[in-house]
Write an enzyme that holds these catalytic residues in place. Structure first.
Site, PDB file in Angstrom:
ATOM      1  CG  LEU A  50      -2.245  -0.650   1.234  1.00 15.54           C
ATOM      2  CD1 LEU A  50      -2.916  -0.514   2.596  1.00 15.54           C
ATOM      3  CD2 LEU A  50      -3.131  -0.094   0.149  1.00 15.54           C
ATOM      4  CG  ASP A  51       1.250   3.841  -3.391  1.00 17.39           C
ATOM      5  OD1 ASP A  51       2.122   2.968  -3.519  1.00 17.39           O
ATOM      6  OD2 ASP A  51       0.623   4.326  -4.357  1.00 17.39           O
ATOM      7  N   PRO A  52       2.397   4.916   0.779  1.00 22.82           N
ATOM      8  CG  PRO A  52       4.562   5.724   1.156  1.00 22.82           C
ATOM      9  CD  PRO A  52       3.717   5.025   0.124  1.00 22.82           C
TER      10      PRO A  52
END
Length: 317
Positions: A50-52
């Site tokens: 999951l992206d930041p």
């Protein structure tokens, strides 16, 4: 020895799945390492990133469960996405520089038509700011150097794309999609269909395969808990195969399966099953049933099975 030196905490063999509600601003690997340290686990991995920018369901696998992480990586995902209309950014999300601004001028009917056009099987061009590789380099690395390379479109499936809320220049959408879908690209494509441009302002993953937020725990909660409370969040390794039928074997048949021996079985064909021994927690691994045969696939080792049956070890002092 320097008395102020940090004492290395013992690691232990843990087998199971922890559903983390990943916080904003933390990479998936950083989140994994923090939880791994809190649990003092020997072996851990996650089932896709999951992206930041994104929050929500991030399944973390420990010990034997890492053998089945690919199954969740390939599963459908569900999200709540916040889309900012009227602005296109360099990265497709709110972290990028605004590259174009256009007026937002469409009605409810046009929005519903645009959403309908993006449901089902569609082709997506992966964004430059992604981890896909080109000649050995991640695309985002090339993008940071100002390079743009041609990317082949990929077929993905948008099972659900529903409007949850619409306030001025902001949409909130429910999305359920196949693996490999870029929600940033979906937001950009929606903006182009509406003629105003758009970018992804926020993203929350609500489900990963059969695993949802209801069973997820936050990092802050884990940090505040005792060791037994943290261990209580561990789900069994077969959680990642929750959609697969269960096959229960007696001790003799379980031993043969663990030895990699095919067995005749009076059950209908199945692409994948969860195999168990006679004990309640005796998850043996995954198998398939073809032409009346139970064929082993990914199996636990005898040490992993014994540790699983004995339960999570307590921390030593």
């Amino acid at each position: 020895m320097n008395p102020s030196a940090r004492v290395r905490q013992p690691r232990r063999a843990l087998h199971g799945v922890l559903l983390l509600d990943k916080p904003l601003g933390l990479s998936s690997n950083d989140a994994l390492q923090k939880v791994k340290r809190l649990l003092r686990a020997e072996k851990a991995g996650h089932t896709g990133t999951l992206d930041p920018l994104a929050t929500g369901v991030l399944p973390l696998c420990f010990g034997a469960a890492t053998k089945f992480s690919q199954l969740n990586l390939e599963a459908d995902k569900a999200y709540e996405a916040t889309v900012r209309l009227g602005q296109t950014t360099a990265t497709g999300d709110r972290e990028g520089e605004v590259t174009q601004e256009r007026p937002v001028a469409f009605d409810a009917q046009a929005l519903q038509l645009a959403l309908a056009a993006l449901r089902g099987e569609i082709d997506q061009v992966p964004p430059m700011h992604s981890a896909l590789k080109h000649e050995g380099k991640a695309l985002y690395q090339l993008a940071r150097q100002g390079q743009v390379v041609e990317r082949a479109a990929r077929r993905v499936t948008i099972h659900e794309l529903t409007l949850l809320d619409w306030q001025a220049d902001t949409l909130r959408l429910a999305v359920r999609c196949s693996k490999g879908t870029y929600i940033r690209t979906l937001a950009e494509d929606l903006g182009e269909r509406l003629g105003c441009g758009a970018h992804l302002a926020a993203l929350r993953r609500t489900a990963s395969g059969p695993l949802g937020l209801a069973d997820a725990v936050t990092l802050a909660q884990l940090e505040a808990e005792s060791d037994p409370e943290r261990l209580a969040h561990l789900l069994p390794p077969d959680t990642l195969l929750a959609d697969c039928p269960e096959v229960r074997l007696d001790a003799t048949e379980a031993g043969k399966l663990l030895a990699g021996i095919r067995r005749r079985i009076g059950l209908p064909p199945a692409a994948r099953v969860r195999a168990f021994g006679p004990e309640a927690r005796a998850f043996l691994g995954s198998a398939r049933i073809t032409a009346g045969e139970l064929i082993p696939e990914r199996l636990l080792s005898p040490i992993e099975l014994r540790t699983l049956l004995e339960g999570p070890p307590s921390l030593t002092t």
